[in-house]
Enzyme design. Sequence first.
Site, short mmCIF file in Angstrom:
data_model
loop_
_atom_site.label_atom_id
_atom_site.label_comp_id
_atom_site.label_asym_id
_atom_site.label_seq_id
_atom_site.Cartn_x
_atom_site.Cartn_y
_atom_site.Cartn_z
N HIS A 125 0.82 -1.22 0.00
CA HIS A 125 0.00 0.00 0.00
C HIS A 125 0.85 1.27 0.00
O HIS A 125 0.32 2.37 -0.23
CB HIS A 125 -0.93 0.03 1.22
CG HIS A 125 -2.01 -1.01 1.20
ND1 HIS A 125 -2.84 -1.21 0.12
CD2 HIS A 125 -2.36 -1.94 2.13
CE1 HIS A 125 -3.68 -2.21 0.39
NE2 HIS A 125 -3.40 -2.67 1.59
N ASP A 162 -2.66 -10.68 -2.43
CA ASP A 162 -3.28 -10.15 -1.20
C ASP A 162 -4.73 -9.78 -1.51
O ASP A 162 -5.06 -9.39 -2.63
CB ASP A 162 -2.49 -8.91 -0.77
CG ASP A 162 -2.88 -8.40 0.61
OD1 ASP A 162 -2.13 -8.64 1.57
OD2 ASP A 162 -3.94 -7.74 0.72
N HIS A 164 -6.34 -7.26 -0.58
CA HIS A 164 -6.48 -5.82 -0.81
C HIS A 164 -5.65 -5.41 -2.02
O HIS A 164 -4.55 -5.94 -2.23
CB HIS A 164 -6.00 -5.03 0.42
CG HIS A 164 -6.71 -5.41 1.68
ND1 HIS A 164 -6.19 -6.31 2.58
CD2 HIS A 164 -7.91 -5.02 2.18
CE1 HIS A 164 -7.04 -6.46 3.60
NE2 HIS A 164 -8.09 -5.69 3.37
N ASP A 245 -4.66 -12.99 3.14
CA ASP A 245 -5.90 -12.55 3.77
C ASP A 245 -7.14 -12.80 2.90
O ASP A 245 -8.24 -12.40 3.27
CB ASP A 245 -5.82 -11.08 4.20
CG ASP A 245 -5.06 -10.20 3.23
OD1 ASP A 245 -4.72 -10.68 2.13
OD2 ASP A 245 -4.78 -9.04 3.57
#
Length: 309
Positions: A125, A162, A164, A245
């Site tokens: 991120h 991931d 996200h 995740d």
Amino acid sequence: MKTALITSDTYKNHNTGDGHPEKIDRVTAVIDNFKKLDNKNLIWKKPSKFEKSILIKTHSSEYIDHVDQSYPQNGFNFLDGDTVVSPGSKEATMDAVGSIIAAIDGVKEKEFKNAFCAVRPPGHHAEKEKAMGFCIYNNVAVGANYLIEKYGYKKIAIIDFDVHHGNGTQDIFFNNERVLYISTHQFPYYPGSGSEKEIGKFNNILNIPLEAGTSAREYLNAYELVLKKLNEFKPEFLLFSAGFDAHIDDPLAQLKLNAEDYYTITKRTLEISKSFCRGNVVSILEGGYDLKALQDSTQRHVDALIEFN
């Protein structure tokens, strides 16, 4: 040749406070599991020390200085609403970056065949000039730029599974034709980016947004798009942004993978990339917030790395 597991104890110094999901126990759970397994095909390595000039290829010097000045003498400081630093965070952050440098050099020098970096904080991120979503420096992006600068690679793929979207990695490489960034992620969801329309200046971004509740079968069907794009691009080196995740037990998202699916994802990717990557593969930990799911999933991911010839 063996697979390297690259880690160091400094991750324990990155204290994010009680109740924060990106906690010390995440990496402890992974490392303790690999110690217990005692797989003889795994070689344990430490991160490398590196010059600041390596970071400046990915982040601005102003941002790096801002981060350096943000580590508190005691207590906590916030780089953004989710991203906490404490006095020991600097060591952990530098070792997270140093792990991917050590991994790349080790693969290039044929010290080991491939590598998994079990580190925190995560990185995908983090944008060029912005910390975000538990991430301070973009570890995988630093690795890709290192491959370009030190080794002269012209085609690098980053596969980010991931749950996200890796907005930071996309931001850093949006206009870079040497880097293909592919992300599978829950959408719409944090951080809000990652639509199919975001394709990069050179059609070098592939986003595969998935609805909450996507099953393992639906995910693996969608993953065929990843393999197709890889086959078209034919990278010389492959980096995994390995977040776990999307597991059904993860508290921060709503996809439905299990540990065995991570083995399948990894195995399929390695097989299709074998002819052009020639085994040049490095993986680095991103998210994953259920400790048992993280243990099991990283184990199966690394099993596929170990088995690959």
